[in-house]
Write a protein that holds these residues in place. Structure first.
Motif, PDB file in Angstrom:
ATOM      1  N   UNK A   1       1.208  -8.499  -8.789  1.00 47.02           N
ATOM      2  CA  UNK A   1       1.249  -7.416  -7.816  1.00 47.02           C
ATOM      3  C   UNK A   1       2.421  -7.545  -6.868  1.00 47.02           C
ATOM      4  N   UNK A   2       2.653  -8.764  -6.358  1.00 49.71           N
ATOM      5  CA  UNK A   2       3.776  -8.983  -5.443  1.00 49.71           C
ATOM      6  C   UNK A   2       5.113  -8.780  -6.147  1.00 49.71           C
ATOM      7  N   UNK A   3       5.191  -9.241  -7.407  1.00 49.79           N
ATOM      8  CA  UNK A   3       6.441  -9.069  -8.167  1.00 49.79           C
ATOM      9  C   UNK A   3       6.708  -7.590  -8.449  1.00 49.79           C
ATOM     10  N   UNK A   4       5.671  -6.862  -8.857  1.00 48.63           N
ATOM     11  CA  UNK A   4       5.830  -5.426  -9.088  1.00 48.63           C
ATOM     12  C   UNK A   4       6.266  -4.712  -7.812  1.00 48.63           C
ATOM     13  N   UNK A   5       5.667  -5.102  -6.708  1.00 51.87           N
ATOM     14  CA  UNK A   5       6.020  -4.480  -5.429  1.00 51.87           C
ATOM     15  C   UNK A   5       7.487  -4.692  -5.102  1.00 51.87           C
ATOM     16  N   UNK A   6       7.943  -5.927  -5.246  1.00 46.83           N
ATOM     17  CA  UNK A   6       9.345  -6.252  -4.948  1.00 46.83           C
ATOM     18  C   UNK A   6      10.285  -5.479  -5.875  1.00 46.83           C
ATOM     19  N   UNK A   7       9.950  -5.418  -7.158  1.00 45.93           N
ATOM     20  CA  UNK A   7      10.801  -4.715  -8.122  1.00 45.93           C
ATOM     21  C   UNK A   7      10.850  -3.216  -7.846  1.00 45.93           C
ATOM     22  N   UNK A   8       9.702  -2.627  -7.553  1.00 47.61           N
ATOM     23  CA  UNK A   8       9.649  -1.186  -7.323  1.00 47.61           C
ATOM     24  C   UNK A   8      10.322  -0.793  -6.007  1.00 47.61           C
ATOM     25  N   UNK A   9      10.225  -1.651  -5.000  1.00 47.89           N
ATOM     26  CA  UNK A   9      10.945  -1.379  -3.749  1.00 47.89           C
ATOM     27  C   UNK A   9      12.453  -1.338  -3.997  1.00 47.89           C
ATOM     28  N   UNK A  10      12.925  -2.260  -4.805  1.00 45.04           N
ATOM     29  CA  UNK A  10      14.358  -2.294  -5.126  1.00 45.04           C
ATOM     30  C   UNK A  10      14.795  -1.056  -5.896  1.00 45.04           C
TER      31      UNK A  10
ATOM     32  N   UNK B   1      11.247   3.034  -4.720  1.00 43.86           N
ATOM     33  CA  UNK B   1       9.904   3.525  -4.429  1.00 43.86           C
ATOM     34  C   UNK B   1       9.579   3.257  -2.960  1.00 43.86           C
ATOM     35  N   UNK B   2       8.909   4.178  -2.323  1.00 42.83           N
ATOM     36  CA  UNK B   2       8.540   3.989  -0.918  1.00 42.83           C
ATOM     37  C   UNK B   2       7.340   3.060  -0.814  1.00 42.83           C
ATOM     38  N   UNK B   3       7.295   2.307   0.286  1.00 42.76           N
ATOM     39  CA  UNK B   3       6.162   1.413   0.516  1.00 42.76           C
ATOM     40  C   UNK B   3       4.848   2.162   0.585  1.00 42.76           C
ATOM     41  N   UNK B   4       4.857   3.363   1.180  1.00 43.66           N
ATOM     42  CA  UNK B   4       3.633   4.147   1.306  1.00 43.66           C
ATOM     43  C   UNK B   4       3.091   4.566  -0.057  1.00 43.66           C
ATOM     44  N   UNK B   5       3.986   4.943  -0.948  1.00 46.64           N
ATOM     45  CA  UNK B   5       3.562   5.329  -2.299  1.00 46.64           C
ATOM     46  C   UNK B   5       2.943   4.147  -3.025  1.00 46.64           C
ATOM     47  N   UNK B   6       3.500   2.954  -2.825  1.00 40.83           N
ATOM     48  CA  UNK B   6       2.968   1.769  -3.480  1.00 40.83           C
ATOM     49  C   UNK B   6       1.595   1.379  -2.931  1.00 40.83           C
ATOM     50  N   UNK B   7       1.343   1.669  -1.655  1.00 41.40           N
ATOM     51  CA  UNK B   7       0.012   1.411  -1.096  1.00 41.40           C
ATOM     52  C   UNK B   7      -1.029   2.294  -1.778  1.00 41.40           C
ATOM     53  N   UNK B   8      -0.662   3.549  -2.047  1.00 41.86           N
ATOM     54  CA  UNK B   8      -1.570   4.459  -2.761  1.00 41.86           C
ATOM     55  C   UNK B   8      -1.877   3.907  -4.158  1.00 41.86           C
ATOM     56  N   UNK B   9      -0.836   3.467  -4.862  1.00 46.18           N
ATOM     57  CA  UNK B   9      -1.019   2.898  -6.204  1.00 46.18           C
ATOM     58  C   UNK B   9      -1.927   1.673  -6.139  1.00 46.18           C
ATOM     59  N   UNK B  10      -1.719   0.822  -5.118  1.00 48.73           N
ATOM     60  CA  UNK B  10      -2.529  -0.388  -4.974  1.00 48.73           C
ATOM     61  C   UNK B  10      -3.997  -0.045  -4.737  1.00 48.73           C
ATOM     62  N   UNK B  11      -4.255   0.960  -3.904  1.00 47.30           N
ATOM     63  CA  UNK B  11      -5.642   1.357  -3.651  1.00 47.30           C
ATOM     64  C   UNK B  11      -6.310   1.854  -4.933  1.00 47.30           C
TER      65      UNK B  11
END
Length: 380
Positions: free
Chosen positions: A255-264, A267-277
């Motif tokens: 999850x942390x690796x995907x987050x770091x890759x997608x931010x780069x 992708x917006x942090x807010x969109x990733x929070x929705x995906x995580x939920x």
């Protein structure tokens, strides 16, 4: 202190409260037997931990703005070491709870002051990237804590866990004493505690962030609170509960690796929070459907993946409007979400229903994340 040594020390300091929590989980059943209390009472030790941790966040955040980051860190770690020594001496469950509360109060310094150190040095998108990088390293925390805790309990009982935590705290204290540099800015606003609190209580975004942090944490730590008893009910030893931490660490790290890759990739942090939920909701449903077998651990992978994706983005954006009072604001923010976590875990211990807890936490997280995303689109 250059960025790389600071990050290494920050990872160790942020891992310590996490390891202290998860190392303790395999000892819950042994604590129940040693002190003659049932699963509900034994599980309350984690609730006490989080509530005391919340108040420690306020004290240490305020102190680090007043006297500096370095001395505050040394004092807090020293208190934790003393509390661990006290816990080894007590002979009643109530005494253990007192020592647990004192230790949680002290170890809170590792969270609030470390986050303040990082916010002193990094801002904006760079800070979110730093939290994501740290998140990848922190993914090993549950595996280390659960596996080590299960091994120590198997060999020495719950006292082995307490002794291990004492040694870890002393090692961290020496590391900080030798290398930790002061990062407190020369000129800080003399922000009043109650002035900042009133401002934050009226801040809808702060409440939303605190609720999201709490919901993702309650989902994660409900497993550590209820897991030992689920494994016991399934006829599996505490060591298997420890081994499950390795599996969950893979999910959190992914999850942390995907987050770091997608931010780069933009992708917006807010969109990733929705995906995580959404991921957490899938995991909660899976655990509910499979909790009568050991396969529920695989469904938990979706829950820990959600945690690894969401938390860096929530923390990275939470205090952007409080840069002139980071220690105080970080302390109050921590108080808000740790009180919510402590209250949530009390309910978890009372109802003893892992699958339902995960679904409720993920459902509310998804509603909050979607509402925030909608408000941003409307204001754009």
């Amino acid at each position: 202190m250059s960025a790389k040594p600071l990050l290494l020390l920050a990872i160790a300091l942020l891992m310590f409260p996490q390891i202290a929590q998860t190392l303790y989980s395999p000892a819950l059943a042994d604590i129940g037997e040693a002190f003659g209390v049932g699963p509900q009472a034994a599980a309350q030790t984690l609730s006490v931990y989080f509530l005391a941790f919340a108040f420690g966040m306020v004290v240490w955040g305020r102190v680090c703005d007043r006297v500096g980051r370095r001395p505050t860190m040394l004092i807090g770690l020293g208190i934790y070491a003393g509390a661990s020594l006290l816990a080894l001496q007590v002979s009643t469950f109530e005494g253990l709870l007192v020592a647990q509360a004192l230790g949680a109060f002290g170890v809170a310094v590792g969270s609030v002051v470390t986050q303040t150190l990082l916010r002193d040095r990094f801002q904006g998108a760079e800070l979110a990237q730093v939290f994501s990088l740290i998140g990848i390293a922190l993914a090993a925390g549950p595996a280390i804590g659960l596996f080590s805790g299960a091994s120590l309990v198997h060999a020495f009982g719950y006292r082995g866990v307490l002794g291990g935590l004492l040694l870890l705290s002393l090692g961290l204290w020496l590391w900080c004493w030798r290398v930790l540099a002061e990062t407190r800015p020369a000129h800080l606003v003399n922000a009043g505690l109650f002035e900042t609190l009133w401002r934050m209580l009226r801040d809808r975004d702060i409440w939303r962030a605190a609720l999201l942090v709490a919901l993702f944490n309650v989902a994660l730590f409900s497993y550590y609170s209820l897991g030992p008893f689920l494994f016991e009910r399934l006829g599996l030893s505490g060591q298997w509960f420890g081994y499950s931490g390795v599996v969950l660490a893979l999910g959190s790290g992914l999850g942390a690796w995907l987050n770091k890759s997608l931010l780069r990739r933009g992708f917006s942090g807010q969109r990733l929070i929705v995906v995580a939920a959404g991921s957490g909701l899938i995991g909660g449903i899976g655990v509910w459907l499979t909790q009568d077998s050991a396969w529920f651990v695989l469904a938990m992978l979706w829950v820990v993946l959600a945690f690894g994706m969401a938390i860096p983005n929530i923390l990275g954006a939470a205090l952007v409007n409080y840069a002139d009072r980071l220690g105080t604001a970080g302390a109050l923010f921590g108080l808000m979400y740790y009180l919510l976590i402590g209250g949530g875990l009390m309910l978890v211990a009372w109802f003893q229903a892992l699958g339902q807890t995960l679904m409720v936490c993920a459902g509310f997280s998804l509603v909050l994340a979607l509402a925030k995303q909608r408000s941003r689109l409307e204001s754009a």
